[in-house]
Scaffold this active site. Structure first.
Site, short mmCIF file in Angstrom:
data_model
loop_
_atom_site.label_atom_id
_atom_site.label_comp_id
_atom_site.label_asym_id
_atom_site.label_seq_id
_atom_site.Cartn_x
_atom_site.Cartn_y
_atom_site.Cartn_z
N LYS A 127 0.82 -1.21 0.00
CA LYS A 127 0.00 0.00 0.00
C LYS A 127 0.86 1.26 0.00
CE LYS A 127 -4.39 -1.59 1.76
NZ LYS A 127 -4.22 -3.07 1.81
N GLU A 155 -10.78 6.68 2.20
CA GLU A 155 -11.72 5.77 2.84
C GLU A 155 -10.93 4.56 3.28
OE1 GLU A 155 -10.90 5.49 -0.21
OE2 GLU A 155 -10.81 3.32 -0.49
N SER A 159 2.19 -9.72 -0.32
CA SER A 159 1.72 -8.32 -0.33
C SER A 159 1.93 -7.60 0.99
CB SER A 159 0.25 -8.27 -0.73
OG SER A 159 -0.52 -9.11 0.10
C1 LIG Z 1 -4.96 -4.11 1.24
C2 LIG Z 1 -4.22 -5.36 1.11
C3 LIG Z 1 -4.49 -6.29 0.06
C4 LIG Z 1 -5.61 -6.12 -0.92
O1 LIG Z 1 -5.49 -5.06 -1.80
P1 LIG Z 1 -5.12 -5.23 -3.34
O2 LIG Z 1 -5.48 -3.90 -3.91
O3 LIG Z 1 -5.92 -6.34 -3.92
O4 LIG Z 1 -3.67 -5.51 -3.42
C5 LIG Z 1 -3.69 -7.41 -0.03
N1 LIG Z 1 -2.71 -7.67 0.85
C6 LIG Z 1 -2.44 -6.83 1.87
C7 LIG Z 1 -1.35 -7.18 2.81
C8 LIG Z 1 -3.18 -5.66 2.03
O5 LIG Z 1 -2.90 -4.84 3.06
#
Ligand SMILES: *Cc1c(COP(=O)(O)O)cnc(C)c1O
Length: 411
Positions: free
Chosen positions: A86, A108, A377
Site C-alpha cells: 500500500k 476511505e 503483499s
Molecule cells: C490491502 C491489502 C491487500 C488487498 O489489496 P489489493 O489492492 O488487492 O492488493 C492485499 N494484501 C495486503 C497485505 C493488504 O494490506
C-alpha cells in the site's frame, strides 16, 4: 485499450457533474507526471529512502524442498514501510498531490490499513488528513484507528447505511465535492473512476519491474507462474505488469473463498459464478450484487480482500484469458500461514496467505527446474488478533482477559 479509461468494456469514469473539473485537473497532472522521467525518478528515490525499495526476492528453500516441485520465490512487499505494498500507492499519490499544490488528503478505509498508510504519507508530506471509516469498522479496528489518530489524521466515523466500507466511500466523495480546491482523494486500490485504476497500477508497477530483473538473476530464467492475492487488485496488477507480455508466464490471481464458493459467504467476483457486471462507485466491473444491483455482504478472514468489486484491468485480463482466477478458503489460509511461519520464518498477512494456498496446491506438480513467484503483499503482525483467535490459543485469551482487567474501574 478502446476508449480512454476503458479496458475492454470495463472501467470508465461514472462521476457526478460537480467533480468533472477536479477529475480533469487530476487527469492532466497524472498524464504530465507519466511523461516526466523526473517524476518517476523522484518516486523511486523516495521509496528507496523511506520504504525499503527495492524489496528483496527471497528463495523459499525450505518450502520448495517440502513440496518437491518448482523452486518457490517470494517477493517481499511485506518489508515496505507500514508493512505492505500500500505504501507504493500512497507515496506516489502524495508526490502527485504536492505537484498539484494541494494541501489536504482524504481517504476511505475498511480494515484501516489504507487509512494508516495514507495518514503516514500525510504526516511525511505535511498534508492535513481526514480518513472516513464505517462506524462498525471503527469499533472493530481500534488499533488502526489509534495509529491514524496518533499520526495526526482525523478519523470520521460514518454512521450511514451498513456503517462499513461502501458507506465510507460515499462519504469521501461527498467531502471531495465540498473541498475540491485544496483536497485530493487518495483511492486505495486499482478501482474507482479513471484515472485511478491506471494511476494506481502505474505506481504499483514498480513491484513487477523489480521482480522481473530479480528472478532472472536468482533463478536464471523467467518464472513459469506468478501468484498474487486479489482484493481490489493493486498488488496483483503491480507484479503482473512485469510479465504481461511474456505469454509463457502464467498469471494467477487468488480471491477470498471465505467459507467456500458454495456457501454464499465469500468475496470472489471472478473465480466464482456469483459476480455480475455492474456500475458502482464510479466504474464498471464485476460486482457481488443481487439482481436489483444492491451490493451483497461479502466475507473473508482477510479484511483487505473483503470487497464487492474488482479492478477493471483484472476483469479484462480474466475475460481475455491472460489471468487465471482461483479462490482460497479461510481454513486453507490458516494452514498455509502456519506452514510458512514454521518453514521460512516469515509471517504473511492473511491476504497474502491466499496466494500461498494456491501455490501449495500446484507447486508439487511442476518440474524442479521451474521457478514460480508469489507476491507477499504484506506482513501478518497486524492480524495477531484474528490469527490468535483462529488458532484458539489459550495463553493469548488469558493475556487479553488480564489486559482487560487492568482497565476495569477502580484499578
Ligand atoms: C490491502 C491489502 C491487500 C488487498 O489489496 P489489493 O489492492 O488487492 O492488493 C492485499 N494484501 C495486503 C497485505 C493488504 O494490506
Amino acid at each position: 485499450m478502446t476508449k480512454k479509461g476503458y479496458y475492454g468494456e470495463w472501467g470508465g469514469a461514472f462521476i457526478p457533474e460537480v467533480l468533472y473539473e477536479t477529475f480533469k485537473e487530476l487527469n492532466l497532472a497524472y498524464e504530465q507526471a507519466r511523461r516526466d522521467p523526473l517524476f518517476w525518478e523522484e518516486y523511486v528515490d523516495l521509496m528507496s529512502t523511506y520504504s525499503c525499495r527495492p524489496t528483496p526476492l527471497t528463495f523459499a528453500e525450505n518450502l520448495s524442498r517440502h513440496f518437491g516441485g518448482a523452486r518457490i520465490f517470494i517477493k517481499r512487499e511485506d518489508l515496505n514501510h507500514t508493512g505492505a505494498h500500500k505504501a507504493n500507492n500512497v507515496m506516489g499519490q502524495g508526490l502527485l498531490v504536492k505537484r498539484m499544490g494541494k494541501t489536504r488528503v482524504i481517504a476511505e478505509t475498511g480494515a484501516g490499513q489504507h487509512g494508516v498508510a495514507t495518514a503516514t504519507m500525510a504526516a511525511k508530506f505535511g498534508f492535513e488528513c481526514t480518513i472516513y471509516m464505517g462506524e462498525e469498522d471503527v469499533e472493530r479496528q481500534r488499533p488502526n484507528v489509534f495509529w491514524m489518530e496518533k499520526l495526526g489524521a482525523k478519523v470520521v466515523s460514518v454512521k450511514d447505511g451498513s456503517r462499513t466500507l461502501k458507506d465510507a466511500i460515499n462519504e469521501s466523495f461527498r467531502d471531495w465535492v465540498t473541498r475540491m480546491d485544496d483536497t485530493h482523494y487518495v483511492l486505495g486500490t486499482v478501482c474507482g473512476p479513471h484515472p485511478f485504476p491506471s494511476m494506481v497500477a502505474w505506481f504499483q508497477s514498480i513491484i513487477g519491474m523489480e521482480v522481473r530483473k530479480q528472478i532472472v538473476k536468482s533463478a536464471g530464467r523467467l518464472p513459469s507462474r506468478v501468484y498474487a492475492c486479489v482484493g481490489g487488485g493493486s498488488n496483483a496488477m503491480g507484479i503482473f505488469q512485469g510479465f504481461l507480455d511474456d505469454l509463457e508466464v502464467e498469471l494467477v490471481g487468488v480471491e477470498a473463498g471465505g467459507y467456500g464458493l458454495d456457501s454464499g459467504r465469500h468475496a470472489s467476483r471472478l473465480a466464482s459464478s456469483d459476480g455480475s457486471p455492474g456500475v458502482a462507485q464510479g466504474y464498471m466491473t464485476m460486482f457481488l450484487q443481487n439482481s436489483d444491483g444492491q451490493m451483497l455482504d461479502t466475507h473473508s478472514v482477510a479484511a483487505g480482500l473483503d470487497y464487492i468489486g474488482v479492478s477493471p484491468l483484472l476483469t479484462d485480463l480474466a475475460e481475455r484469458g491472460r489471468v487465471r482466477f482461483e479462490a482460497a478458503t479461510d481454513k486453507e489460509v490458516m494452514e498455509a500461514l502456519d506452514l510458512t511461519m514454521k518453514k521460512e520464518g516469515i509471517i504473511p498477512a492473511l491476504e497474502s496467505a491466499h496466494a500461498l494456498v494456491q501455490v501449495f496446491k500446484e507447486v508439487g506438480g511442476l518440474p524442479p527446474d521451474d521457478a514460480i513467484v508469489i507476491n507477499m503483499s504484506g506482513r501478518g503482525d497486524k492480524d495477531i488478533f484474528t490469527i490468535a483467535h483462529a488458532f484458539d490459543d489459550p495463553s493469548w485469551k488469558e493475556f487479553i482477559r488480564n489486559k482487560g482487567a487492568e482497565y476495569e474501574v477502580g484499578k
